[in-house]
Design an enzyme around this catalytic site. Sequence first.
Site, short mmCIF file in Angstrom:
data_model
loop_
_atom_site.label_atom_id
_atom_site.label_comp_id
_atom_site.label_asym_id
_atom_site.label_seq_id
_atom_site.Cartn_x
_atom_site.Cartn_y
_atom_site.Cartn_z
N GLY A 45 0.82 -1.23 0.00
CA GLY A 45 0.00 0.00 0.00
C GLY A 45 0.85 1.27 0.00
N GLY A 187 5.96 24.45 8.28
CA GLY A 187 5.62 24.24 6.87
C GLY A 187 4.12 24.39 6.65
N GLY A 189 2.37 23.87 3.95
CA GLY A 189 2.02 23.21 2.69
C GLY A 189 0.89 22.21 2.91
N ILE A 191 0.78 18.97 3.82
CA ILE A 191 0.76 18.14 5.02
C ILE A 191 0.54 18.99 6.26
CG2 ILE A 191 2.13 16.59 6.49
CD1 ILE A 191 3.44 15.52 3.93
N GLY A 277 8.25 19.30 3.04
CA GLY A 277 8.44 18.70 1.73
C GLY A 277 8.89 17.25 1.84
N ASP A 318 6.48 9.15 -7.19
CA ASP A 318 7.27 10.20 -6.53
C ASP A 318 8.76 10.14 -6.89
OD1 ASP A 318 4.88 10.75 -5.33
OD2 ASP A 318 5.60 10.62 -3.27
N HIS A 450 -29.39 20.04 -9.99
CA HIS A 450 -29.68 21.16 -9.10
C HIS A 450 -30.41 20.65 -7.87
CE1 HIS A 450 -30.67 25.23 -7.84
NE2 HIS A 450 -31.91 24.82 -7.64
P1 NAD Z 1 4.87 21.09 0.59
O1 NAD Z 1 5.92 21.33 -0.41
O2 NAD Z 1 3.45 21.02 0.20
O3 NAD Z 1 4.96 22.22 1.72
C1 NAD Z 1 6.13 22.48 2.44
C2 NAD Z 1 6.01 23.88 3.01
O4 NAD Z 1 7.05 24.07 3.93
C3 NAD Z 1 6.11 24.96 1.95
O5 NAD Z 1 5.06 25.86 2.14
C4 NAD Z 1 7.48 25.59 2.24
O6 NAD Z 1 7.54 26.96 1.90
C5 NAD Z 1 7.59 25.37 3.73
N1 NAD Z 1 8.94 25.33 4.28
C6 NAD Z 1 10.03 24.73 3.74
N2 NAD Z 1 11.09 24.88 4.56
C7 NAD Z 1 10.65 25.57 5.64
C8 NAD Z 1 11.26 26.04 6.84
N3 NAD Z 1 12.55 25.82 7.09
N4 NAD Z 1 10.50 26.74 7.73
C9 NAD Z 1 9.18 26.98 7.46
N5 NAD Z 1 8.57 26.57 6.36
C10 NAD Z 1 9.28 25.86 5.46
O7 NAD Z 1 5.35 19.78 1.38
P2 NAD Z 1 4.57 18.84 2.40
O8 NAD Z 1 3.42 19.53 3.00
O9 NAD Z 1 5.63 18.28 3.28
O10 NAD Z 1 4.03 17.71 1.45
C11 NAD Z 1 4.96 17.00 0.64
C12 NAD Z 1 4.31 16.51 -0.62
O11 NAD Z 1 3.42 15.46 -0.29
C13 NAD Z 1 3.49 17.55 -1.32
O12 NAD Z 1 4.24 18.32 -2.22
C14 NAD Z 1 2.47 16.72 -2.02
O13 NAD Z 1 2.98 16.37 -3.25
C15 NAD Z 1 2.33 15.49 -1.15
N6 NAD Z 1 1.08 15.53 -0.38
C16 NAD Z 1 -0.10 15.60 -1.03
C17 NAD Z 1 -1.27 15.65 -0.31
C18 NAD Z 1 -2.57 15.70 -1.04
O14 NAD Z 1 -2.59 15.38 -2.22
N7 NAD Z 1 -3.64 16.12 -0.41
C19 NAD Z 1 -1.25 15.66 1.07
C20 NAD Z 1 -0.05 15.59 1.69
C21 NAD Z 1 1.12 15.54 0.96
#
Ligand code: NAD
Length: 484
Positions: A45, A187, A189, A191, A277, A318, A450
């Site tokens: 998985g 971060g 982003g 996650i 990331g 990935d 609708h």
């Molecule tokens: P991300 O790239 O989405 O976000 C990382 C964030 O951390 C960015 O906003 C960046 O500017 C910030 N950042 C980096 N270094 C930093 C620091 N030193 N201090 C503060 N902020 C910092 O990465 P993620 O959230 O770790 O997710 C990784 C990957 O996993 C994503 O790119 C995505 O492809 C995948 N993911 C997808 C989903 C989904 O599809 N719903 C969910 C989770 C993860």
Amino acid sequence: MVIGEMTQDVDLVVVGAGPGGYPAALRAAELGIKCVIVDSKPKPGGVCLHEGCIPSKALLHAAEAIDSAATASTFGVKFGQPEIDVNQLRAWKQGVTDKLSQGIVGMCKSAGVEIIQGKAIFEDSRTLRIEGGAEGAPARIKFKHAILATGSRPVTLRDLSLTSKRLLDSTGALALEDVPASLLVVGGGYIGLEMGTVYAALGSQVTVVEMTDGLLPGVDRDLVRPLANHLQQRFKSILLNTKVTAVKETKDGLTVTFEGKDAPASATFEKVLVAVGRRPNSDGIGLEKTQVEIDKFGFAVVDEQCRTRDKRILAIGDVSGQPMLAHRATRQGIVAAEVLAGLPSAFDNRAIPAVVFTEPEVAWCGLTDNEAKAQAITVGSAKFPWSASGRAQTLASAAGQTKVLFCPETRQVLGVGIVGPRAGELIAEAVLAIEMGATLEDLVVTIHPHPTLSETIMEAATAASSRLERQQTSKLREASKAAP
Ligand code: NAD
């Protein structure tokens, strides 16, 4: 031959049993290719099922239930404070992933695909060594072809290189050991915001620290705004343009030092989640003994048919580049299997949807405003605010919007962005529209049920189409006035 020293000969070995690897193996088997999967984990998985998409969505469902109960008071339905049994929640989430993993085992069994447990290391372009193999696993696999589907892992920060049970990555956060009183998420982003949403709903005081000037960097700002506004209410604070410079364990938790205009000099948190990331799993698996080329980011370089520079090895998911999303891996897996079966298959999709499963959700596909600007592509754009959607109003969720980007000449739909509850489900229609080369008119004349949120896609297209029509009419009027 002694078990454990055995060499198994196969046509195809798929390395990794995630959402790229197992669909690749199943499709290959369907096409008559004898194949096996090797994965170091005992249950198939991959990260998606065990430490990513699925467990996070299970926890986000619980968060949504908690939030829905709280907002129900706006229409006169009042619930008491939720009682959260973390052990039961964790067990339910585990049950979900176990059931799905069993499903993969069952599908592989009926397709005749053997799953071998052990770590696969390339010895050359024809041979894998299996390390730490489970009982009965071969020591080596000789293959005609291999599909590399090893996925990715969280990036760690040098400034946060501390060994502490309080310092979590996404896997640790999903394990849901407990609900800390305070949580720092490093971060802003995918996650960080998804897990921040979960922990805030469960009762943690969540602070997010993001080094850039906005949440979800790279995503169109008009889509992020409604989410950012909501999260300002849900989280204790969001520190933008801020970096973490040090972290120290104290008796009360982790004391974190910040560098940023509006950030405190330091603060102490019960737990810290680092989500900055992910990096591809292309190292430590012997790829240097093959012809596979690895780029400066650690991704295996592939062509449209998922072939690497090594003619025997393909790569998907990935480990083969951005975006690191499970559904991209799945499509590539199917393409790779079909390519090996001699079919004219290619990973040439026009739109890969992205969804952030927060409350509200943010989803987009195809061209974005940011990309159009960066690539100097002239696009038309129209938005439909959810405040005008009957269905959104009945759901007490009017803070959404649907945006359509299109080519002003051909009226072809180039991109769609949605923010609002269920945006992740809604975006599928837009992906199909882009794949099919649909025009604005195709969306306009398609009858949408609708009252549903799906109507907002039709409405955004209608707004665009009406505007183009008005421009056309006024041009014609000008031309007829100018005519002698
Ligand atoms: P991300 O790239 O989405 O976000 C990382 C964030 O951390 C960015 O906003 C960046 O500017 C910030 N950042 C980096 N270094 C930093 C620091 N030193 N201090 C503060 N902020 C910092 O990465 P993620 O959230 O770790 O997710 C990784 C990957 O996993 C994503 O790119 C995505 O492809 C995948 N993911 C997808 C989903 C989904 O599809 N719903 C969910 C989770 C993860």
